[in-house]
Design an enzyme around this catalytic site. Structure first.
Site, PDB file in Angstrom:
ATOM      1  N   LYS A 113      18.735  39.457  53.453  1.00 30.81           N
ATOM      2  CA  LYS A 113      18.171  38.743  52.295  1.00 30.81           C
ATOM      3  C   LYS A 113      17.249  37.636  52.766  1.00 30.81           C
ATOM      4  CE  LYS A 113      22.075  39.665  49.271  1.00 30.81           C
ATOM      5  NZ  LYS A 113      23.461  39.283  48.985  1.00 30.81           N
ATOM      6  N   GLN A 152      27.413  34.678  47.909  1.00 31.95           N
ATOM      7  CA  GLN A 152      27.772  36.013  48.395  1.00 31.95           C
ATOM      8  C   GLN A 152      29.236  36.331  48.050  1.00 31.95           C
ATOM      9  OE1 GLN A 152      25.616  38.172  49.748  1.00 31.95           O
ATOM     10  NE2 GLN A 152      27.097  39.737  50.273  1.00 31.95           N
ATOM     11  N   ASP A 185      21.672  36.644  40.494  1.00 30.28           N
ATOM     12  CA  ASP A 185      22.551  37.811  40.464  1.00 30.28           C
ATOM     13  C   ASP A 185      22.766  38.302  39.032  1.00 30.28           C
ATOM     14  OD1 ASP A 185      23.526  38.804  42.924  1.00 30.28           O
ATOM     15  OD2 ASP A 185      24.860  37.073  43.171  1.00 30.28           O
TER      16      ASP A 185
END
Ligand code: GUN
Length: 300
Positions: free
Chosen positions: A54, A98, A121
């Protein structure tokens, strides 16, 4: 006849190129550099790989990457304080914590502490609600990438019947909302749906996100249907040697490719689109925060 293979790796590269184009225009015309903060707690090897990828792709697209690595025994108050600090930081337009988090941390509380407009997200309850209500939302990356591939292949999805297999908050439910928003007619099915095969066989579009290796067989698929395989399952591969493994999807590719009209492979289908859509969401968040128009081709 063998199905058209939808190349997610190539498509993700076009999404990243679009992201990079928007990023350079935002810098030139408005002096804004979109920034993504990724928070990793602990040392889970798979998560470390994700986070590294990422960060690398964020920088390659011209954006700022902020990585925060915390010890596995970090307490909840410390993590919440970091999220609050990132919420208040004007250089940070997107925040990703995460998952999975270590068991002593309350993931729901932490995700719902992220400012909804920075929740790239799309996991915050406000974004879940906004997507359900048909309002502008941050949309979860895997279903967003799947929808982009479907729209690219089909153009208009009006009149298409779709079956989403799997009811998770991360993929199944938002996928169905996105298909509805695109004027398709979705059904959400799952492992306890009676006559699952029969339900799947009705669909022009099948999205498999159930987490069971190769569960969907070719004879479940309506001839000519489009199959999006979200599954990433690691299974033993004795044919490659003792103790070896391989990655397979939720669809049995060899039989499905003979029946479907189009299909995404695993690996190389939906997977690469997830990070590309995270970058897309970060640009979208930065544009919205500056009241600029929605970046073209990067939203649902
Ligand atoms: N862990 C694996 N995939 C993801 C993702 O897309 N988002 C977050 N927050 N954690 C993950």
């Amino acid at each position: 006849m063998s199905a058209h293979i939808i190349d997610g790796k190539a498509f993700a590269a076009t999404v990243r190129a679009k992201v990079a184009g928007h990023v350079s225009r935002m810098a030139e015309e408005h002096g804004i550099t979109p920034g993504l903060a990724v928070v990793l707690v602990g040392e889970d090897p798979a998560s470390q790989v994700y986070v590294r990828n990422k960060g690398k792709q964020t920088v390659e697209c011209g954006m700022a990457s902020f990585e925060h690595k915390l010890d596995a025994d970090t307490d909840e108050a410390t993590l919440l304080a970091l999220v609050e600090r990132l919420n208040a930081d004007p250089a940070v337009h997107g925040i990703l914590v995460q998952l999975p988090l270590p068991a002593h941390l309350n993931s729901d509380l932490i995700i719902n502490t992220i400012a909804p407009e920075k929740d790239v997200d799309g996991f915050h309850v406000v974004n879940v609600g906004r997507l359900g209500a048909g309002l502008k939302a941050m949309v979860p990356c895997t279903p967003l990438g799947s929808l982009m591939m479907l729209k690219d292949y089909h153009g208009d999805l009006s009149g298409k019947s779709a079956v989403v297999i799997g009811r998770s908050n991360i993929v199944g439910k938002p996928m169905a909302q996105l298909l509805l928003g695109a004027n398709a007619t979705p059904t959400i099915a799952h492992s306890r749906t009676p006559d699952l095969e029969g339900v799947v066989r009705q669909a022009d579009i099948v999205v498999a996100a159930v987490g069971r290796p190769e569960m969907v067989r070719g004879d479940w698929i309506k001839p000519g249907a489009t199959v999006i395989d979200v599954g990433i399952n690691r299974v033993p591969a004795p044919e490659k040697g003792e103790g070896k493994h391989k990655i397979v999807g939720d669809v049995h590719f060899e039989s499905a490719v003979e029946v479907a009209g189009a299909i995404t492979p695993v690996p190389g289908g939906v997977g690469p689109m997830t990070i590309a859509c995270l970058l897309a969401n970060t640009v979208t968040a930065a544009a919205r925060s500056a009241n600029l128009p929605e970046p073209e081709g990067l939203t649902a």
